[in-house]
Design an enzyme around this catalytic site. Structure first.
Site, mmCIF file in Angstrom:
data_model
loop_
_atom_site.group_PDB
_atom_site.id
_atom_site.type_symbol
_atom_site.label_atom_id
_atom_site.label_comp_id
_atom_site.label_asym_id
_atom_site.label_seq_id
_atom_site.Cartn_x
_atom_site.Cartn_y
_atom_site.Cartn_z
ATOM 1 N N ASP A 99 0.800 -1.236 0.000
ATOM 2 C CA ASP A 99 0.000 0.000 0.000
ATOM 3 C C ASP A 99 0.829 1.281 0.000
ATOM 4 O O ASP A 99 0.331 2.342 0.369
ATOM 5 C CB ASP A 99 -0.969 0.032 1.193
ATOM 6 C CG ASP A 99 -1.937 -1.130 1.195
ATOM 7 O OD1 ASP A 99 -2.687 -1.279 0.218
ATOM 8 O OD2 ASP A 99 -1.930 -1.911 2.170
ATOM 9 N N HIS A 116 -3.745 -1.943 -6.367
ATOM 10 C CA HIS A 116 -2.899 -0.805 -6.691
ATOM 11 C C HIS A 116 -3.775 0.319 -7.237
ATOM 12 O O HIS A 116 -4.237 0.266 -8.374
ATOM 13 C CB HIS A 116 -1.837 -1.211 -7.718
ATOM 14 C CG HIS A 116 -0.918 -2.290 -7.226
ATOM 15 N ND1 HIS A 116 0.050 -2.864 -8.024
ATOM 16 C CD2 HIS A 116 -0.798 -2.895 -6.024
ATOM 17 C CE1 HIS A 116 0.699 -3.768 -7.319
ATOM 18 N NE2 HIS A 116 0.195 -3.803 -6.110
ATOM 19 N N GLN A 166 2.138 -6.459 -3.164
ATOM 20 C CA GLN A 166 2.346 -6.503 -1.713
ATOM 21 C C GLN A 166 3.642 -5.776 -1.337
ATOM 22 O O GLN A 166 4.007 -4.801 -1.984
ATOM 23 C CB GLN A 166 2.302 -7.948 -1.228
ATOM 24 C CG GLN A 166 0.959 -8.630 -1.565
ATOM 25 C CD GLN A 166 0.989 -10.107 -1.366
ATOM 26 O OE1 GLN A 166 1.696 -10.824 -2.060
ATOM 27 N NE2 GLN A 166 0.201 -10.596 -0.418
ATOM 28 N N THR A 183 3.118 -13.501 3.185
ATOM 29 C CA THR A 183 2.410 -13.971 2.000
ATOM 30 C C THR A 183 3.148 -15.165 1.409
ATOM 31 O O THR A 183 4.338 -15.354 1.641
ATOM 32 C CB THR A 183 2.306 -12.855 0.952
ATOM 33 O OG1 THR A 183 1.592 -13.328 -0.197
ATOM 34 C CG2 THR A 183 3.686 -12.383 0.496
ATOM 35 N N SER A 206 5.847 12.129 -4.560
ATOM 36 C CA SER A 206 4.449 12.492 -4.753
ATOM 37 C C SER A 206 3.959 13.240 -3.536
ATOM 38 O O SER A 206 4.405 12.992 -2.416
ATOM 39 C CB SER A 206 3.582 11.260 -4.994
ATOM 40 O OG SER A 206 3.358 10.572 -3.791
#
EC number: 6.3.4.4
Length: 446
Positions: free
Chosen positions: A23, A53, A232, A247, A417
């Protein structure tokens, strides 16, 4: 200890991995790289339909990319590699949403390796039953059967249904029945549709997409730069994550490097690690810097409580964990730092540089070889007893946060960003320069 970096050299292709628990902004990072133009394809190199995503365009369109590459809104083709679990039913729903957003024929942009394993409703049902049986010790499964797909493939190698089987109905039916029966014998009745109904959908999938072999990536690499999109995060890696809250997937750059080598482009990939200005985690497991007050201060538009994953949790930037991630990746060449607007929105946001564990000051987590899950479980136990012990406070200026994170992780920040309508990006061919080129377009907030 800083994350190691390699000499820049000529990095024609870009490998994108999340250095956290997921995330951090991989999808929007890939979208931005593709918007720059010239990308031959986006290659998915791990995970499956559980990926989420998020990309928000300048005109307000939002899509959560799961199996299609995050460059699809720019017309960039997707290659699903053999390391990606393919769920044709979830893929159909995703294609429908892309059509609604103005992508006329999403399947025309998609190619799938024949050896990619299929994720089916039987895998999903089995995985949910296993998670329910864990009770209070749940691992935080996404509930979509991706881990169960890997489990079955390892246990019954050669019998697992693959994307290539969808082109042969008799073979597909045989493998689906065997899968269903084995899982039913082990776990009891599965809440899943009949085999014949699944087979019908899967044969339609095979007619709609291009099924490829191992030569496809070499062809794509000859056409132009590739962007390898991971799923992930490295801190969830099957071997290097904090077991058992991990995972069933290799989330480091390893699969992408293997694919590049097979395409005749070994060593030509720039390793781009993605981090937020704060650390997040979906579901249970260690999150040393967790601060419940940040949940209200930094609301999430696209992440929330999941029935199977559990709560979306937020903590201060964890330099110890992210440095560990960079190290087990074999180093990163560059960073993408997202959510640089957060320090201005949340005055108390900080960087944790060390933990206190059992009376010791811990600035670095030891990285070990893959395969030792007992060692990783022991590390998890230590982290569950850890608390932040040494802080940095860069202030509210985004530039100070980029500088601090880049210094701590030992890599240049090439992409930044700062919310849904502002972002800056360096030309990846100009590594080492500090001047940023402003751009507008898709949001890098996930």
């Amino acid at each position: 200890m800083m994350g190691a970096t390699r000499a820049s050299g000529d990095r024609r292709h870009t490998l994108v991995a999340d250095l956290g628990f997921g995330d951090a902004g991989k999808g929007a990072t890939v979208d931005r790289l593709c918007r720059a133009g010239g990308v031959a394809a986006v290659v998915r190199f791990n995970g499956g339909a559980q990926a989420a995503h998020n990309v928000v365009t300048a005109d307000g369109r939002h899509h959560t990319f799961a199996q299609f590459g995050s460059g699809t809104l720019h017309g960039v083709p997707t290659q699903l590699s053999r390391f990606t679990a393919v769920d044709p039913l979830a893929l159909a729903a995703e294609a429908d949403h892309l059509r609604a957003l103005g992508v006329p024929d999403p399947y025309a942009l998609l190619a799938v390796d024949r050896d990619a394993p299929l994720t089916t409703p039987y895998h999903a049902a089995a995985g949910r039953l296993r998670e329910l049986a864990r009770g209070e010790a749940r691992h935080g499964s996404c509930g979509m059967g991706v881990g169960e797909t890997t489990r079955y493939t390892l246990a019954h190698a050669g019998d697992e249904p693959t994307a290539g089987d969808c082109a042969s109905r008799p073979r597909l039916l045989s493998r689906l029945r065997l899968l269903r029966d084995r899982l039913t014998d082990e776990l009891g009745p599965l809440a899943a549709p009949p085999v014949e109904a699944c087979a019908e959908a899967y044969t339609s999938f095979a007619r709609a997409v291009r099924l490829t072999d191992g030569t496809r990536l070499r062809e794509l690499a000859a056409r132009g730069p590739l962007v390898f999109e991971g799923a992930q995060g490295v801190l969830l890696d099957e071997w290097h994550g904090f077991h058992p809250y991990t995972t069933w997937s290799t989330t480091t750059f390893a699969n992408a490097e293997t694919l590049l080598a097979e395409a005749g482009a070994a060593g030509e990939g720039l390793r781009l690690g993605v981090v937020r200005t704060y650390t997040t985690r979906h579901g249970p497991g260690p999150l040393v810097t967790e601060d419940p007050e940040l949940t209200a201060a930094l609301p999430e538009p696209h992440n929330g409580h999941g029935r199977w994953q559990g709560a979306f949790r937020i903590g201060h930037f964890d330099a110890v964990a992210h440095t560990y991630a960079a190290e087990v990746c074999g180093g990163v060449d560059a960073l993408a730092v997202t959510h640089l607007d957060a320090p201005r929105r949340c005055r108390g946001l900080r960087i944790c540089r060390a933990y206190g564990i059992d009376g010791d000051l811990v600035e670095r987590l030891p990285a070990g070889p893959p395969g030792d899950l007992a060692r990783q479980a022991e590390l998890t136990g230590r982290l569950l007893r850890a608390a932040p012990a040494l802080w940095d406070t860069p202030g509210r200026d985004p530039r100070h946060w980029s500088e601090a994170i880049g210094s701590l992780l030992g890599a240049p920040v090439l992409l930044e960003s700062s919310g849904p309508a502002r972002q800056g990006v360096n030309d990846l061919r100009s590594m080492g320069k500090s001047k940023y080129v402003s751009g507008k377009g898709s949001a890098l907030s996930v």
